[in-house]
Design an enzyme around this catalytic site. Structure first.
Site, PDB file in Angstrom:
ATOM      1  CG  ASP A  31      -1.665  -6.023   3.334  1.00  0.00           C
ATOM      2  OD1 ASP A  31      -0.679  -6.266   4.029  1.00  0.00           O
ATOM      3  OD2 ASP A  31      -2.058  -6.777   2.405  1.00  0.00           O
ATOM      4  CD  GLU A 244       5.923  -6.765   1.504  1.00  0.00           C
ATOM      5  OE1 GLU A 244       5.687  -7.212   0.375  1.00  0.00           O
ATOM      6  OE2 GLU A 244       5.753  -7.445   2.530  1.00  0.00           O
TER       7      GLU A 244
HETATM    8  O1  FUB Z   1      -1.101  -8.883   1.497  1.00  0.00           O
HETATM    9  C1  FUB Z   1      -0.234  -9.278   0.457  1.00  0.00           C
HETATM   10  C2  FUB Z   1       1.098  -8.662   0.624  1.00  0.00           C
HETATM   11  O2  FUB Z   1       1.661  -9.005   1.885  1.00  0.00           O
HETATM   12  C3  FUB Z   1       1.095  -7.155   0.641  1.00  0.00           C
HETATM   13  O3  FUB Z   1       0.897  -6.584  -0.608  1.00  0.00           O
HETATM   14  C4  FUB Z   1       2.413  -6.924   1.263  1.00  0.00           C
HETATM   15  O4  FUB Z   1       2.662  -5.617   1.673  1.00  0.00           O
HETATM   16  C5  FUB Z   1       2.376  -7.912   2.404  1.00  0.00           C
HETATM   17  O5  FUB Z   1       1.677  -7.395   3.509  1.00  0.00           O
END
Ligand code: FUB
Length: 345
Positions: A31, A244
């Site tokens: 991320d 997301e």
């Molecule tokens: O790293 C945890 C979660 O996985 C992140 O918040 C999301 O965007 C995905 O990458």
């Protein structure tokens, strides 16, 4: 790339043809939110660990505890791990799951924004402050008022305003906020309360930040992602709808909102005329990587634009043990972005 297909992957070959190698390999990172501060690249990633949690579709196995800031003189330079910048034990309101963070700079201070579950199991977004881009960061005692869900991305506009984009489906709990309040009675199912396929998809949120960078200056607003006819993308359009990993950047006066499509594993983007949208779906930036999640940031370094992203190739496909990478992106003459294939053509 879904996990059930990793058995067939020749990782040696894949690493040879990969667009990029992991920026660091002594720890797992994911991320990546990249910024240039004082002429140097600072990357704010998640710090992946194997905490022994069982896998599920709510992402319980993503049980991260702290953040490390990675710095680089340039995209081809060595990536330096600056150690622990913030630990969950030092965040009074947060209990677990330090997921994807971002950072911002204003008036001599650095702000680290991060999601974590509070002691009621609800994702909130917090902020911590430092005098240096690499921390250590001191957390505010409470989460940002009216914050919810995950994946904060903070964008500084040219007029000096800062906006936070956020939200994430399934384990990110966005679907539990459909009424404006957290639905506590909900079964712990990732897809419960997701709209039907023919209904508009759930939308990410944006809120302007206060002058002191510590709170929302307004009630978070949904941002619309529409197709070429101006219609909201539908919930069943899961190769294009938001899931997301929100990010915002500005190119040639236009606002580019980019995000992950989650269960279809694309990084896509949509273009708008102002920070609040609407944003018109415009294409894919990155095709699926090894690992379930895909998450990115886009940053200009010395006049060139780069995609910071992650994959699970170093861990040979373990979806919660990821590595950050970087690759240049190219804009076409019409300001659309060429799609990158993470493992060559
Ligand atoms: O790293 C945890 C979660 O996985 C992140 O918040 C999301 O965007 C995905 O990458």
């Amino acid at each position: 790339m879904p996990e059930d297909s990793i058995d067939h992957i020749d990782f040696e070959h894949l690493n040879k043809v990969a667009l990029s190698q992991p920026l660091v390999s002594h720890i797992y990172t994911a991320d990546p939110s990249a910024h240039v501060f004082n002429g140097k690249i600072y990357i704010y990633p998640s710090h992946d660990i194997d905490a022994g949690e069982a896998f599920d579709d709510l992402g319980s196995h993503f049980a991260m505890e702290d953040y490390h800031v990675i710095s680089m003189e340039g995209v081809d330079s060595e990536a330096i791990d600056n150690g622990v910048a913030l630990h969950v034990d030092d965040v009074p309101w947060a209990e677990r799951q330090m997921w994807a963070p971002d950072a911002a700079y204003k008036n001599g201070k650095y702000y680290l924004y991060f999601p974590a579950k509070d002691y009621n199991g609800v994702f909130r977004i917090g902020v911590a402050v430092a005098d240096s881009p690499v921390g250590p960061f001191k957390a505010q005692p409470n989460a940002i008022k009216n914050s919810f869900s995950i994946d904060p991305a903070v964008f500084e506009d040219e007029d000096g305003s800062y906006y936070m984009y956020f939200g994430g489906l399934w384990g990110g709990q966005l679907q539990r906020w459909r009424t404006g309040h957290f639905n506590p009675d909900f079964p712990e199912s990732p897809t419960a309360h997701i709209p039907n396929d023919e209904e508009p998809a759930l939308l990410p949120f944006v809120a302007k930040l206060t002058d002191n960078m510590l709170e929302f200056a307004e009630k978070p607003k949904e941002i619309e992602i529409v197709d070429e006819k101006g219609n909201l993308l539908l919930s069943g359009d899961n190769e294009r709808r938001f899931f997301e990993a929100a990010w915002m950047h500005k190119y040639n006066g236009k606002y580019y909102f980019s995000y992950s499509t989650g269960d279809t594993h694309f990084i896509c983007y949509a273009i708008g005329d102002n920070p609040y949208g609407p944003f018109t779906y415009s294409g894919r930036i990155l095709n699926p990587v090894v690992g379930w999640t895909s998450h990115h940031s886009i940053c200009e370094v010395n006049g060139k634009w780069y995609l910071f992203y992650h994959d699970s190739s170093l861990s040979k496909g373990v979806t919660h043990l990821r590595s950050i990478k970087v690759a240049q992106i190219n804009y076409r003459a019409d300001s659309t972005i060429e799609t990158l294939n993470p493992y060559g053509a």
